[in-house]
Design a protein around this motif. Structure first.
Motif, short mmCIF file in Angstrom:
data_model
loop_
_atom_site.label_atom_id
_atom_site.label_comp_id
_atom_site.label_asym_id
_atom_site.label_seq_id
_atom_site.Cartn_x
_atom_site.Cartn_y
_atom_site.Cartn_z
N MET A 66 0.83 -1.18 0.00
CA MET A 66 0.00 0.00 0.00
C MET A 66 0.89 1.25 0.00
N ALA A 67 0.55 2.23 -0.78
CA ALA A 67 1.33 3.46 -0.87
C ALA A 67 1.19 4.28 0.41
N HIS A 68 2.24 5.02 0.72
CA HIS A 68 2.18 5.97 1.82
C HIS A 68 2.93 7.23 1.39
N ASP A 118 1.82 7.01 7.26
CA ASP A 118 1.93 5.64 7.79
C ASP A 118 3.35 5.49 8.34
N GLN A 119 3.50 5.71 9.63
CA GLN A 119 4.82 5.71 10.25
C GLN A 119 5.52 4.35 10.14
N ASP A 120 4.77 3.27 10.28
CA ASP A 120 5.39 1.94 10.18
C ASP A 120 5.89 1.66 8.77
N ALA A 121 5.10 2.05 7.76
CA ALA A 121 5.53 1.85 6.37
C ALA A 121 6.78 2.68 6.07
N VAL A 161 5.00 10.39 -2.61
CA VAL A 161 4.20 9.16 -2.52
C VAL A 161 5.14 7.99 -2.79
N TRP A 162 5.19 7.06 -1.85
CA TRP A 162 6.05 5.86 -1.95
C TRP A 162 5.16 4.66 -2.18
#
Length: 127
Positions: free
Chosen positions: A1-3, A76-79, A125-126
Motif C-alpha cells: 500500500m502506498a504511503h 503511515d509511520q510503520d511503512a 508518494v512511496w
C-alpha cells in the motif's frame, strides 16, 4: 500500500535546565520568534515561529548530549520506517508517538505522524 512522507522540520535537542534561555538564543541566531512552550512530566518543548517553507523548528529538553535532529512526517509511520530500514536505517525505538531511527551514518532522526498533509510542500508518494 502506498504511503506519503516529507521533511517535517528540525529539533534542537538541548541538554539544559533552562530551555527558554536556549530558545531565546536560537530564535535570535535564526531570526525567528519564540513560540509555544509545553512542559510535561517527562518532556519540555519550545517552538520557534516564522520558519521558511513552513518547516517545524523547535527545541526539546533531553538527557543525552545536545545535538540537532530532523523529523520526517508520514501518514503511515510503520511503512515509512520499513522503507527507511530497506535503505539501511535501523529502528531504535517507539517513543510516545514516533519512531526514533538511526541512519547508516549514525545520525538519529524521528518519524512523526503527518498532521496536515494538504498544507506545505506536497509529500512524496512511496509505493
Amino acid at each position: 500500500m502506498a504511503h506519503r512522507s516529507r521533511l517535517s522540520g528540525f529539533l534542537i535537542d538541548c541538554e539544559t535546565g533552562d530551555l527558554l534561555s536556549a530558545a531565546t538564543f536560537w530564535s535570535q541566531a535564526l531570526g525567528l520568534t519564540v513560540g509555544g512552550h509545553e512542559v510535561g512530566e517527562t518532556s519540555e518543548y519550545v517552538g520557534l515561529e516564522g520558519t521558511p517553507a513552513g518547516l517545524n523548528v523547535g527545541l526539546q529538553r533531553v538527557t543525552h548530549p545536545s545535538r540537532v535532529h530532523l523529523d520526517i512526517e508520514a501518514d503511515d509511520q510503520d511503512a515509512e520506517a520499513a522503507r527507511l530500514e530497506a535503505l539501511g536505517a535501523k529502528r531504535i525505538g517507539w517513543v510516545k508517538r514516533w519512531w526514533v531511527m538511526e541512519a547508516p551514518t549514525g545520525h538519529r532522526f524521528c518519524i512523526v505522524k503527518m498532521e496536515k498533509p494538504d498544507e506545505g510542500p506536497p509529500p512524496t508518494v512511496w509505493k
